[in-house]
Each structure stands twice: as C-alpha cells, then as structure tokens.
Design a protein around this motif. Structure first.
Motif, short mmCIF file in Angstrom:
data_model
loop_
_atom_site.label_atom_id
_atom_site.label_comp_id
_atom_site.label_asym_id
_atom_site.label_seq_id
_atom_site.Cartn_x
_atom_site.Cartn_y
_atom_site.Cartn_z
N MET A 7 1.08 -1.15 -0.02
CA MET A 7 -0.06 -0.04 0.10
C MET A 7 1.04 1.31 0.01
O MET A 7 2.11 1.22 0.50
CB MET A 7 -0.87 -0.02 1.16
N LEU A 8 0.42 2.38 -0.58
CA LEU A 8 1.22 3.54 -1.05
C LEU A 8 0.75 4.83 -0.34
O LEU A 8 -0.60 5.13 -0.50
CB LEU A 8 1.59 3.66 -2.53
N LEU A 9 1.31 5.69 0.08
CA LEU A 9 1.06 7.11 0.44
C LEU A 9 2.03 8.08 0.07
O LEU A 9 3.39 7.87 0.02
CB LEU A 9 0.90 7.17 2.00
N THR A 10 1.81 9.09 -0.75
CA THR A 10 2.73 10.24 -1.14
C THR A 10 2.37 11.36 -0.49
O THR A 10 1.27 11.77 -0.64
CB THR A 10 2.99 10.10 -2.77
N VAL A 11 3.22 12.20 -0.32
CA VAL A 11 3.13 13.62 -0.07
C VAL A 11 3.93 14.57 -0.82
O VAL A 11 5.17 14.36 -0.82
CB VAL A 11 3.75 13.71 1.42
N THR A 12 3.39 15.52 -1.59
CA THR A 12 4.15 16.28 -2.37
C THR A 12 4.03 17.70 -1.99
O THR A 12 2.97 18.23 -1.55
CB THR A 12 3.55 16.02 -3.62
N THR A 13 5.14 18.60 -2.12
CA THR A 13 4.82 20.10 -1.98
C THR A 13 5.63 20.80 -3.09
O THR A 13 6.66 20.32 -3.86
CB THR A 13 5.74 20.37 -0.56
N THR A 14 5.20 22.06 -3.45
CA THR A 14 5.91 23.13 -4.20
C THR A 14 6.62 24.18 -3.68
O THR A 14 6.74 25.22 -4.01
CB THR A 14 4.99 23.25 -5.38
N HIS A 15 6.44 24.06 -2.17
CA HIS A 15 7.28 24.90 -1.34
C HIS A 15 8.85 25.08 -1.77
O HIS A 15 9.52 24.18 -2.15
CB HIS A 15 7.43 24.38 0.15
N ARG A 16 9.35 26.08 -1.84
CA ARG A 16 10.53 26.65 -2.40
C ARG A 16 11.61 26.70 -1.16
O ARG A 16 11.37 27.73 -0.34
CB ARG A 16 10.65 27.70 -3.35
N PRO A 17 12.63 25.95 -1.31
CA PRO A 17 13.21 24.75 -1.88
C PRO A 17 12.26 23.65 -1.55
O PRO A 17 12.21 23.36 -0.24
CB PRO A 17 14.56 24.62 -1.61
N ALA A 18 11.70 22.96 -2.31
CA ALA A 18 10.62 21.65 -2.03
C ALA A 18 11.57 20.62 -1.49
O ALA A 18 10.97 19.99 -0.72
CB ALA A 18 10.06 21.33 -3.39
N THR A 19 12.65 20.60 -1.58
CA THR A 19 13.46 19.51 -1.10
C THR A 19 13.75 19.62 0.63
O THR A 19 13.99 18.71 1.31
CB THR A 19 14.93 19.21 -1.64
N ASP A 20 13.39 20.84 1.12
CA ASP A 20 13.25 21.04 2.50
C ASP A 20 12.16 19.92 3.24
O ASP A 20 12.06 19.80 4.39
CB ASP A 20 12.84 22.46 3.15
N LEU A 21 11.26 19.54 2.42
CA LEU A 21 10.50 18.28 2.89
C LEU A 21 11.11 17.31 3.64
O LEU A 21 10.59 16.53 4.35
CB LEU A 21 9.71 17.64 1.82
N GLY A 22 12.25 16.80 3.13
CA GLY A 22 13.06 15.94 3.76
C GLY A 22 13.43 16.46 5.06
O GLY A 22 13.71 15.39 5.93
N TYR A 23 13.89 17.66 5.34
CA TYR A 23 14.03 18.00 6.90
C TYR A 23 12.88 17.84 7.59
O TYR A 23 12.89 17.34 8.94
CB TYR A 23 14.38 19.50 7.02
N LEU A 24 11.51 18.04 7.04
CA LEU A 24 10.55 17.94 8.01
C LEU A 24 9.95 16.54 8.38
O LEU A 24 9.59 16.18 9.30
CB LEU A 24 9.41 18.79 7.39
N LEU A 25 10.34 15.68 7.41
CA LEU A 25 10.05 14.19 7.52
C LEU A 25 11.38 13.31 8.07
O LEU A 25 11.28 12.21 8.54
CB LEU A 25 9.81 13.62 6.17
N VAL A 26 12.52 14.18 8.36
CA VAL A 26 13.48 13.63 8.92
C VAL A 26 13.95 12.34 7.94
O VAL A 26 14.24 11.28 8.50
CB VAL A 26 13.54 13.22 10.28
#
Length: 515
Positions: free
Chosen positions: A1-20
């Motif tokens: 089973m799959l779940l995806t979370v996408t953002t277009t916040h700049r820089p979008a790769t900051d999502l990695g910091y929030l998800l650790v």
C-alpha cells in the motif's frame, strides 16, 4: 500500500528535513506487519514527493510472532486471514507504519528547520487505494472540514467491465495549505476511521493516542462522534470518554469567544450576515452546525458543499479577482481555499459573530502563518446590513449561503450595504433552490434545509431578486445552477455572478430595493 506527500514550497526538498528522511536515500523500517520503505520519486527545488510504501508480510499478518498479539484480520473462515485486501488497501496498517516511520514529523519537530515545521505549506497527498467504508462522500466529510480540497474517485471493480460497477475502494487526493505535522496526524486518525477495521487490539491507551493526534482539530470536527467511535473500534466506553474530553476542550476554547459574542449582543453591534438577522437574534453560522443541517442523512452525504465552493472559486477566477471579500465567512471553510491560491493578494473574511471569527482563525492557524501569509488575510467583525467603509474597493465579494439567513425585510439593507456602498467590481452569490428540496427523501414538505434559514427562494424568485439588484445598482448578472441538475426542479444550489456595468458605472442607484 502506498502514500505520497508532495510540496511545491521552495526549496521543495526541505520536505526531507520535515520528515527527517533524506531525499537521496531509500530507507527501510521493520514494522509489526512487514517492512515500510521511504523514498522520493521526485526531489527538485520546485517540486518534491515523499512516498511511504508498506510491504505487508502475509505470514505476519495472518499469524503470530513471538511475544506479540496476533494481527490477524477477523474473518469467518481461516483462509480469509491470508487472502484479503490488507496488503494492498490503505488502512490502520498504513497508519501504524506512518506513526513509526514519521514519529518526529508527527510531533512537529525538525532540528534543522524548526520554523518551517510550524509553517503551512502547499501540500498534495495521494492514497491511490483506500478502503473507504461509506464511499467517497465519507472521505469528503472527513477531510473537507479540515481545510483540504478533496478529490475522491471510486475505483471500478474491473475497468474492462464497467457494467460491474464500482468497488469499495477509492483513489484519494488531498490538496491544501497545511503544516506537515497536521497533515500526517489527519491521516493517522482518519485512514483507520475510513477503513473501520483496525488490525490490532484496542487498549485503553488508544484514547490518549487519538486525543494527542487530534489536538487542535478533532474537538471541532462535525463528524467527531463517528471518528471517535470508529477509531476506537466501536468500544462504547472508550468512545464516550473520548467525547467527554473533547467536549471539555471545545468548551474551554470557546469560553472567551462566547463572552465576546454576549458583549456584542448587549451593545447592539450585531447585524446580518450568514449568521442571523439584522437584529443579531440568529445563531451564528458555522458554529457546530452544517449549512444543510435540516437535510436527511443521505442528502448531507453528498459533497454539495465542496461542489458549491468549487463553483464560487471558478467564478472568482473567471472574474480575475485578486482582492476578495468573504462576507459572512462563518468558520472559514472558503477562506482556507482562498488562502491556498497564491494569485489572491488580499483576502478578508467578515462575520457578525466574534465566535465564528475565532473558529475561522483557529481553522486557518493564523498565529502560525508566516509573516507574508499573514499580510494576505484579515478577519473583521462586520454586519452586512450596515455600511462599512473598510469593505470598499475590492475586486470581488462572496456571499455564499448568506442571504437566506437574513429576514426578508432586511434584504434591501443588505443590498444597499454590499452593492451600493461597498460596491466591489464583482459579487458571487449562492443560495438554496427550494424547489429541489422535494428530491431529498425524508425532508418533510415545507421544511427548510437549515433551522436558521429565514426563507429559501424558487428559481423564479431568485431571478426576480437578482435582476432587481443588478438593475438598481448598475450591475450585469448571469446565473448558473450548482450541483446535480434535475430536469424538473433544477439544481440544489443557485449561483449568480454580478459584474459592474461599465455603461452604468457613473449612475447613482435610485430609490433602492422595494422587495
């Protein structure tokens, strides 16, 4: 089973910091029912997507591991413990994996980006296969009150044989502005609720988990009782305790707002919006009730509110509006969607009820918005039957399900205040079509859709009133139906878009409305 979370916040790769979780690495985690994998299908400064893939081990799902309670799915036959949809459809299995893998993110903690962790970001969440007991309408009822734009599509049993109909599964997409922590907590609670079949034993500490994950939103959710009941696997004693504690939370949060509303009533500052009459004697709109609260259960399950908001947003886009008023904004459902549209540079929500504005501020999390976002939106207490100079000069104003809450003798005052004095370039107005009420099985003849409605217009009455307003105040008007169109009685909602008539722009309104 799959779940995806996408953002277009700049820089979008900051999502990695929030998800650790680092975007350049795939990581795997052992969970009680299998292995959870986290990876990033796309990771650029413009767009970043994190995926959680749960690979369920049928042996673990159907049997026991030493020292662990069985995670077998209850079934009337033994084979059903091994042959079922649990490895493929999002459920409490995915929620449990999410809680383990994104533990810091759920708490809103980020050592490297602490300020960003408290900032609402543009997010798109997709669950391609969700077991949804109650259908796509239930998904709408669960997520839309939290500010999400919900797109839920029923998955056919077999695309090659459409005559077989739809399955019990849905493809769910959520879009909106939200803190990552809030989004994950919404999913952690509501995925098991929609599935309604928890895979593990419900211990008393599940109550604390629910309240912790639901902090800040569950107490005000219109489906609170269903959420607590399903999340706690229909254990009545636990559900009652949860409801009592959430009710206490709501009472404490609204105490100050109640005092403000009482002061407004005694000082005579109340007026007509979507919350009552010109004398301030109606219950505030959006406070613990739905706009269509008088409808039977099966009618309320239709996503008419979402369809209505989408029609209003489309009309605003067509008008080219950038500065928008939401008049009679209630608890802020439309404001949340307006805020998610970057092209809007100024958004103002008004309501006569201070308590409604308090709820709108909490829904939008105004105190947590970054400074740039806070500058885009304001909430003002204002009565629509009285002139307010602050409301002048906007590109567009919205009166969504407002006029029917106003006593008919006060409608001319509302028209003069909005169309004559505030005079936005465009006005988008919606109201129920009373003729359609006969299509709601269980709604008694002559009953209005909401106990606070002072009236509901037929299509002919709506045409008459909107034409008169347009003629009196120098606007052109076009009308359109919203919702399922019935050949005999029309659509459930009527929408009118008024635009200033440039040929009559210099003319002064003469005589006002006599209706």
């Amino acid at each position: 089973m799959l779940l995806t979370v996408t953002t277009t916040h700049r820089p979008a790769t900051d999502l990695g910091y929030l998800l650790v979780k680092h975007p350049d690495r795939m990581q795997s985690f052992d969970v009680p029912t299998g292995t959870a994998h986290v990876f990033y299908p796309e990771a650029t400064d413009q767009r970043c997507t994190a995926a959680l893939l749960l690979d369920v081990d049928p042996a673990r799902l159907g049997g026991r591991r030493p020292g662990h309670r069985s995670t077998a799915v209850p079934d009337s036959f033994t084979l059903g413990q091994h042959v079922n949809d649990r490895p493929y459809a999002a459920s409490s299995l995915l929620a449990a994996a999410l809680a383990k893998v994104f533990r810091s993110a759920l708490r809103g903690e980020s050592r490297d980006r602490p300020q960003l962790a408290g900032t609402p970001l543009p997010l798109t969440i997709r669950v391609p296969v969700l077991h949804c007991r109650g259908g796509t309408e239930l998904a709408e009822r669960m997520f839309a009150p939290l500010g999400w734009t919900v797109r839920a599509r029923s998955i056919p049993l077999d695309e090659r044989f459409p005559q077989w109909g739809d399955s019990r599964y849905a493809d769910l997409t959520l879009t909106g502005m939200s803190r990552v922590a809030d989004a994950l907590n919404h999913l952690y609670v509501l995925l098991p609720v929609l599935d309604d079949a928890k895979h593990y034993w419900i211990a008393p500490d599940e109550l604390d988990k629910l309240l912790r994950a639901g902090q800040g939103w569950l107490a005000d959710h219109p489906e609170r009782r269903m959420i607590t009941r399903r999340y706690l696997a229909h254990r009545r004693a636990l559900a009652m305790r949860a409801d009592d504690r959430l009710a206490e939370t709501t009472a404490a949060q609204l105490r100050l707002a109640d005092a403000t509303a009482e002061q407004d009533a005694t000082t005579g500052t109340g007026g007509a919006t979507g919350s009552g009459t010109g004398d301030g004697d109606g219950p505030p709109a959006g406070i613990g009730v739905e706009e269509d609260a008088g409808l039977p259960e099966q009618a309320r399950r239709r996503p008419l509110a979402a369809t209505r908001r989408a029609a209003v947003l489309a009309a605003l886009t067509d008008c080219g509006a950038r500065r928008v008023l939401d008049l009679g904004c209630g608890s802020g459902a439309l404001l949340a969607e307006l805020l998610a549209r970057p092209r809007l540079t100024e958004i103002v929500g008004t309501d006569v009820s201070a308590r409604a504005l308090e709820l709108a501020a909490r829904r939008l999390r105004l105190d947590r918005l970054p400074a740039r976002q806070q500058r885009r939106i304001r909430l003002w207490q204002s009565a629509l039957t009285y002139r307010d100079d602050r409301l002048r000069g906007f590109d567009a104003a919205v009166l969504m399900e407002v006029v029917e809450h106003v006593d008919p003798p006060r409608l001319p005052a509302l028209a003069e205040s909005v169309f004559g004095h505030a005079r936005p370039a465009a006005v988008v107005l919606t109201t129920p079509n009373v003729e359609y009420n006969v299509r709601y099985a269980g709604l008694a003849a002559g009953t209005l859709r909401h106990p606070d409605h002072r009236f509901e217009w037929t299509r002919a009455e709506f045409v008459e009133w909107t034409d008169e307003v347009a003629s009196t105040y120098g606007y052109q008007v076009v009308r359109q139906p919203v919702g399922e169109l019935d050949p005999d009685v029309g659509a459930p909602t009527q929408l009118a878009v008024f635009r200033q008539d440039t040929a009559a722009a210099g003319a002064q309104p003469a005589g006002g409305l006599g209706r």
